[in-house]
Design an enzyme around this catalytic site. Sequence first.
Site, PDB file in Angstrom:
ATOM      1  CE  LYS A  76      -3.897   2.119   2.548  1.00 51.95           C
ATOM      2  NZ  LYS A  76      -4.816   2.016   3.699  1.00 51.95           N
ATOM      3  CB  SER A 151      -8.118   4.021   2.672  1.00 49.08           C
ATOM      4  OG  SER A 151      -7.310   3.360   3.642  1.00 49.08           O
ATOM      5  CB  SER A 175      -8.624   1.192   5.553  1.00 45.97           C
ATOM      6  OG  SER A 175      -9.305   2.393   5.345  1.00 45.97           O
TER       7      SER A 175
HETATM    8  N1  GLN Z   1     -13.291   4.742   6.002  1.00 45.61           N
HETATM    9  C1  GLN Z   1     -12.743   5.203   7.250  1.00 45.61           C
HETATM   10  C2  GLN Z   1     -12.309   6.629   7.104  1.00 45.61           C
HETATM   11  O1  GLN Z   1     -12.589   7.192   6.116  1.00 45.61           O
HETATM   12  C3  GLN Z   1     -11.607   4.319   7.672  1.00 45.61           C
HETATM   13  C4  GLN Z   1     -10.371   4.560   6.912  1.00 45.61           C
HETATM   14  C5  GLN Z   1      -9.229   3.702   7.349  1.00 45.61           C
HETATM   15  O2  GLN Z   1      -9.419   2.679   8.016  1.00 45.61           O
HETATM   16  N2  GLN Z   1      -8.035   4.138   7.017  1.00 45.61           N
HETATM   17  O3  GLN Z   1     -11.701   7.218   7.938  1.00 45.61           O
END
Ligand code: GLN
Length: 495
Positions: A76, A151, A175
């Site tokens: 990532k 994400s 995410s």
């Molecule tokens: N979707 C969540 C956010 O927008 C979690 C994102 C994540 O776990 N990095 O913050």
Amino acid sequence: MLNSSLRQLGSALRARKISSVELTQLYLDRITALNPALNAFVTTNAETSLAQARRADALLAGGKAQPLTGIPIAQKDIFCAKGWRTTCGSKMLENFIAPYDAHVIEQFNNAGAVNLGKTNMDEFAMGSSNETSHFGAVKNPWDMTRVPGGSSGGTAAAVAARLCAAATGTDTGGSIRQPAALCGISGLKPTYGVVSRYGMIAFASSLDQAGPMARSAEDLALLLNVMAGFDERDSTSLQRDKEDYARELNKQVGGDKPLNGLRIGLPKEFFAAGMGSDVAKAVEAAITAYKKLGATIVDISLPNSRLSVPVYYVLAPAEASSNLSRFDGVRYGYRAPEYADLTEMYEKSRAQGFGAEVKRRIMIGTYVLSHGYYDAYYLQAQKIRRLIAQDFTDAFKQCDVIMGPTAPSTAFKFGEKGDDPVQMYLSDIYTIAVNLAGLPGMSIPCGFGDNAMPVGLQIIGNYFAEAQMLNVAHQFQLATDHHDRAPQNIGLQGS
Ligand code: GLN
């Protein structure tokens, strides 16, 4: 080859049936062919990857291979990797070349794995659909008109489309698990502190945790073996003995069924309104399969979990507003080309370098931390966070693992939730409480919903129960084939 497990790839490499260079080239060719449509990778560097593959081949030839030696793994783009562009999905870091390796990258290098490239992600890991990436959204390989989740959407799409053998993700509020669910792969967010955050670009430091994403629980175990471990450069890294996460994979609890005696807690709050009926059907079928494997069901309650989304959207932006203050046009990344003085340079660099969602979080975070609002929002949210964690501690007195859906719906269409941040935030309604409590959680494929899109089953364990959770997931995957399904039209014919 493309459908082989990591264990099978390792054996093929050690038996010299294929070389690491050949395997790496195979994936690089797939990326060249499929990435223009999928947009799962932000950066590849064939020369660097092949040089690593050649070194791996030398280790393999010398009989010095570890389980992942020579296997191409995608990272990532939140992990700093020396000499690699590391963007975190942002214009702010569009041209940033990392001068050092994150702990996770170091661990994969030491294991002899090949870094295949950097995967696309929501900007600074803020999002649930990958639509906030500066580099454009990733497409879901099961249906290109739908989001891959976020994400870690680039990683999820890359693994599902067999553009890499496996990959890494990070999970602050879901995410790893949510994109794994939406792309039909397996993903594990470890207990907070099990994997070092050193060199992982910070979003909300008390929640961020890196973990593996792959096609099966067995693969996840091999990856976590490499990723986990104490690192003194992360003050929240836990000093624990090194574990073999694969050790319980084939453990039989006794009796005639593999999961005899396992108590699965089903939180009533996770099976209430809000979950799509197609998701409910697939999750219920998975629970039935678990009963056949010998598990018993316990009804539990997580009464404060309904507060997890509002608590998270106070705490995560608060931490983000602090963490992202380092992107000021001086020390890292983007600087506005024209400005009159220092203040204007800061303002313009940040105004031009950050996207809308990141700005929204910085503003919310600054607000809840400011004098007069701190007690009303931030402190209050911290207290509720503690109650949410206590709910889990109470629940684990009655059960060994908790199960439920990973996400309320299957992959949605691009633009469907883009205009309504609150709708988007609800994508993580089942995952966020786990981060707030610091617990390990995973998602495994458990079937398909409407529109033939994958559904994920979430498995939540007690602190440090990763090996047990992997066993629980592996037994399900031995008995079912949801995790073996691959999207059509990604050129797997004849592979
Ligand atoms: N979707 C969540 C956010 O927008 C979690 C994102 C994540 O776990 N990095 O913050």
